[in-house]
Design a protein around this motif. Structure first.
Motif, PDB file in Angstrom:
ATOM      1  N   CYS A 127     -11.991   2.220 -18.800  1.00 33.61           N
ATOM      2  CA  CYS A 127     -10.787   2.914 -18.333  1.00 33.61           C
ATOM      3  C   CYS A 127     -10.898   3.243 -16.846  1.00 33.61           C
ATOM      4  CB  CYS A 127     -10.582   4.202 -19.128  1.00 33.61           C
ATOM      5  SG  CYS A 127      -9.122   5.139 -18.628  1.00 33.61           S
ATOM      6  N   CYS A 128      -9.842   2.979 -16.129  1.00 36.93           N
ATOM      7  CA  CYS A 128      -9.759   3.359 -14.716  1.00 36.93           C
ATOM      8  C   CYS A 128      -9.055   4.716 -14.650  1.00 36.93           C
ATOM      9  CB  CYS A 128      -8.990   2.300 -13.928  1.00 36.93           C
ATOM     10  SG  CYS A 128      -8.736   2.758 -12.212  1.00 36.93           S
ATOM     11  N   LEU A 129      -9.784   5.740 -14.250  1.00 35.77           N
ATOM     12  CA  LEU A 129      -9.235   7.095 -14.252  1.00 35.77           C
ATOM     13  C   LEU A 129      -7.959   7.205 -13.424  1.00 35.77           C
ATOM     14  CD1 LEU A 129      -9.494  10.065 -15.126  1.00 35.77           C
ATOM     15  CD2 LEU A 129     -10.886  10.429 -13.074  1.00 35.77           C
ATOM     16  N   SER A 130      -7.935   6.622 -12.247  1.00 41.07           N
ATOM     17  CA  SER A 130      -6.747   6.749 -11.396  1.00 41.07           C
ATOM     18  C   SER A 130      -5.524   6.105 -12.051  1.00 41.07           C
ATOM     19  CB  SER A 130      -6.989   6.166 -10.005  1.00 41.07           C
ATOM     20  OG  SER A 130      -7.309   4.800 -10.078  1.00 41.07           O
ATOM     21  N   ASP A 131      -5.712   4.988 -12.756  1.00 43.31           N
ATOM     22  CA  ASP A 131      -4.594   4.369 -13.468  1.00 43.31           C
ATOM     23  C   ASP A 131      -4.104   5.269 -14.602  1.00 43.31           C
ATOM     24  OD1 ASP A 131      -4.796   2.159 -11.807  1.00 43.31           O
ATOM     25  OD2 ASP A 131      -5.800   0.903 -13.308  1.00 43.31           O
ATOM     26  N   GLN A 155     -21.133   7.909 -22.538  1.00 44.77           N
ATOM     27  CA  GLN A 155     -20.756   9.287 -22.800  1.00 44.77           C
ATOM     28  C   GLN A 155     -20.185   9.822 -21.487  1.00 44.77           C
ATOM     29  OE1 GLN A 155     -23.743  12.554 -23.549  1.00 44.77           O
ATOM     30  NE2 GLN A 155     -23.237  11.966 -25.646  1.00 44.77           N
ATOM     31  N   ILE A 156     -18.873   9.729 -21.338  1.00 46.43           N
ATOM     32  CA  ILE A 156     -18.215  10.105 -20.088  1.00 46.43           C
ATOM     33  C   ILE A 156     -17.141  11.145 -20.406  1.00 46.43           C
ATOM     34  CG2 ILE A 156     -16.905   9.280 -18.094  1.00 46.43           C
ATOM     35  CD1 ILE A 156     -18.065   6.436 -18.765  1.00 46.43           C
ATOM     36  N   TYR A 157     -17.306  12.327 -19.852  1.00 49.31           N
ATOM     37  CA  TYR A 157     -16.343  13.410 -20.069  1.00 49.31           C
ATOM     38  C   TYR A 157     -15.836  13.881 -18.716  1.00 49.31           C
ATOM     39  CZ  TYR A 157     -18.655  13.347 -24.584  1.00 49.31           C
ATOM     40  OH  TYR A 157     -19.176  12.956 -25.778  1.00 49.31           O
ATOM     41  N   ILE A 158     -14.534  13.838 -18.547  1.00 48.96           N
ATOM     42  CA  ILE A 158     -13.917  14.195 -17.267  1.00 48.96           C
ATOM     43  C   ILE A 158     -12.849  15.267 -17.502  1.00 48.96           C
ATOM     44  CG2 ILE A 158     -12.628  13.360 -15.250  1.00 48.96           C
ATOM     45  CD1 ILE A 158     -15.311  11.975 -15.443  1.00 48.96           C
ATOM     46  N   ASN A 179      -2.840   6.460 -26.451  1.00 49.74           N
ATOM     47  CA  ASN A 179      -2.316   5.090 -26.349  1.00 49.74           C
ATOM     48  C   ASN A 179      -3.099   4.241 -25.359  1.00 49.74           C
ATOM     49  OD1 ASN A 179      -0.322   5.395 -28.292  1.00 49.74           O
ATOM     50  ND2 ASN A 179       1.229   6.042 -26.813  1.00 49.74           N
ATOM     51  N   LYS A 180      -3.795   4.880 -24.449  1.00 51.10           N
ATOM     52  CA  LYS A 180      -4.661   4.173 -23.499  1.00 51.10           C
ATOM     53  C   LYS A 180      -6.084   4.067 -24.053  1.00 51.10           C
ATOM     54  CE  LYS A 180      -1.630   3.435 -20.292  1.00 51.10           C
ATOM     55  NZ  LYS A 180      -1.224   2.084 -19.951  1.00 51.10           N
ATOM     56  N   ASP A 181      -6.230   4.387 -25.338  1.00 55.43           N
ATOM     57  CA  ASP A 181      -7.495   4.257 -26.063  1.00 55.43           C
ATOM     58  C   ASP A 181      -8.593   5.176 -25.527  1.00 55.43           C
ATOM     59  OD1 ASP A 181      -8.804   3.197 -28.266  1.00 55.43           O
ATOM     60  OD2 ASP A 181      -9.703   1.566 -27.108  1.00 55.43           O
ATOM     61  N   GLN A 182      -8.184   6.369 -25.073  1.00 52.46           N
ATOM     62  CA  GLN A 182      -9.131   7.385 -24.627  1.00 52.46           C
ATOM     63  C   GLN A 182      -9.003   8.576 -25.574  1.00 52.46           C
ATOM     64  OE1 GLN A 182     -11.104   6.119 -22.152  1.00 52.46           O
ATOM     65  NE2 GLN A 182      -9.687   4.408 -22.448  1.00 52.46           N
ATOM     66  N   LYS A 183      -9.920   9.531 -25.467  1.00 52.85           N
ATOM     67  CA  LYS A 183      -9.932  10.666 -26.387  1.00 52.85           C
ATOM     68  C   LYS A 183      -9.634  11.957 -25.633  1.00 52.85           C
ATOM     69  CE  LYS A 183     -12.733  12.805 -29.967  1.00 52.85           C
ATOM     70  NZ  LYS A 183     -14.015  12.743 -30.681  1.00 52.85           N
ATOM     71  N   LEU A 184      -8.530  12.612 -25.989  1.00 54.49           N
ATOM     72  CA  LEU A 184      -8.202  13.889 -25.378  1.00 54.49           C
ATOM     73  C   LEU A 184      -8.925  14.992 -26.148  1.00 54.49           C
ATOM     74  CD1 LEU A 184      -5.161  14.929 -23.591  1.00 54.49           C
ATOM     75  CD2 LEU A 184      -6.022  16.544 -25.272  1.00 54.49           C
ATOM     76  N   LEU A 185      -9.747  15.746 -25.438  1.00 52.24           N
ATOM     77  CA  LEU A 185     -10.554  16.798 -26.055  1.00 52.24           C
ATOM     78  C   LEU A 185      -9.940  18.181 -25.881  1.00 52.24           C
ATOM     79  CD1 LEU A 185     -14.019  15.476 -24.852  1.00 52.24           C
ATOM     80  CD2 LEU A 185     -13.015  15.240 -27.128  1.00 52.24           C
ATOM     81  N   ALA A 186      -9.199  18.386 -24.796  1.00 53.91           N
ATOM     82  CA  ALA A 186      -8.551  19.682 -24.553  1.00 53.91           C
ATOM     83  C   ALA A 186      -7.465  19.501 -23.509  1.00 53.91           C
ATOM     84  CB  ALA A 186      -9.574  20.717 -24.078  1.00 53.91           C
ATOM     85  N   ILE A 187      -6.398  20.274 -23.667  1.00 53.18           N
ATOM     86  CA  ILE A 187      -5.327  20.293 -22.667  1.00 53.18           C
ATOM     87  C   ILE A 187      -4.694  21.678 -22.701  1.00 53.18           C
ATOM     88  CG2 ILE A 187      -3.636  19.308 -24.256  1.00 53.18           C
ATOM     89  CD1 ILE A 187      -2.331  17.946 -21.768  1.00 53.18           C
TER      90      ILE A 187
END
Length: 153
Positions: free
Chosen positions: A66-70, A7-10, A41-49
């Protein structure tokens, strides 16, 4: 069967180079949709922008692989090319080097999503510089002002 559970939210904050106000309201939603596509497309979940003419906030539910910097490098690179190809800005568009990344618990998500959604209202009361320094202080991130984003005075 063994698995990985996380459970990682950034929340990521990216500024336009020199903090120039180049993100126009008439095309920002297209930019946000494009960035959403990159994250998915990087298989992550966008929750807000959301954001302002000079910066954006992105809340991402991340997988530990997932590597955040990449991911941020790809968002910046691809979105800059997208802005240029779409001729959204008559000025050269670039993202500032670096970014802010702040982690949150699941219980804080509603507040963070609301905060990101209300960027326009929030910045009637607080500048981006004040906001960014407040985030750094809230998360007890040691910093020197000379290493923060370039600020236009």
């Amino acid at each position: 069967m063994a698995g990985t559970f996380s459970q990682i939210y950034i929340q990521v904050v990216c500024a336009v180079k020199g903090r120039e106000s180049l993100i126009e309201s008439y095309w920002e939603k297209e930019l946000f949709k494009y960035i959403t596509g990159i994250v998915r497309n990087k298989d992550q979940k966008l929750l807000a922008i959301n954001g302002m003419p000079d910066h954006i906030h992105i809340l991402i539910g991340m997988k530990p692989s997932c590597c955040l910097s990449d991911l941020i490098r790809e968002i910046k690179k691809s979105s800059s090319i997208y802005i240029k190809d779409k001729k959204f800005s008559k000025f050269k568009f670039q993202w500032q080097d670096g970014y802010g990344a702040f982690s949150y618990s699941h219980s804080a998500l509603d507040n963070v999503i609301g905060y990101i959604a209300n960027q326009k209202e929030h910045h009637k009361k607080q500048t981006f510089r004040e906001e960014y320094k407040a985030l750094l202080n809230k998360f007890q991130i040691e910093h020197k002002d000379e290493y923060l984003f370039e600020w236009i005075e």
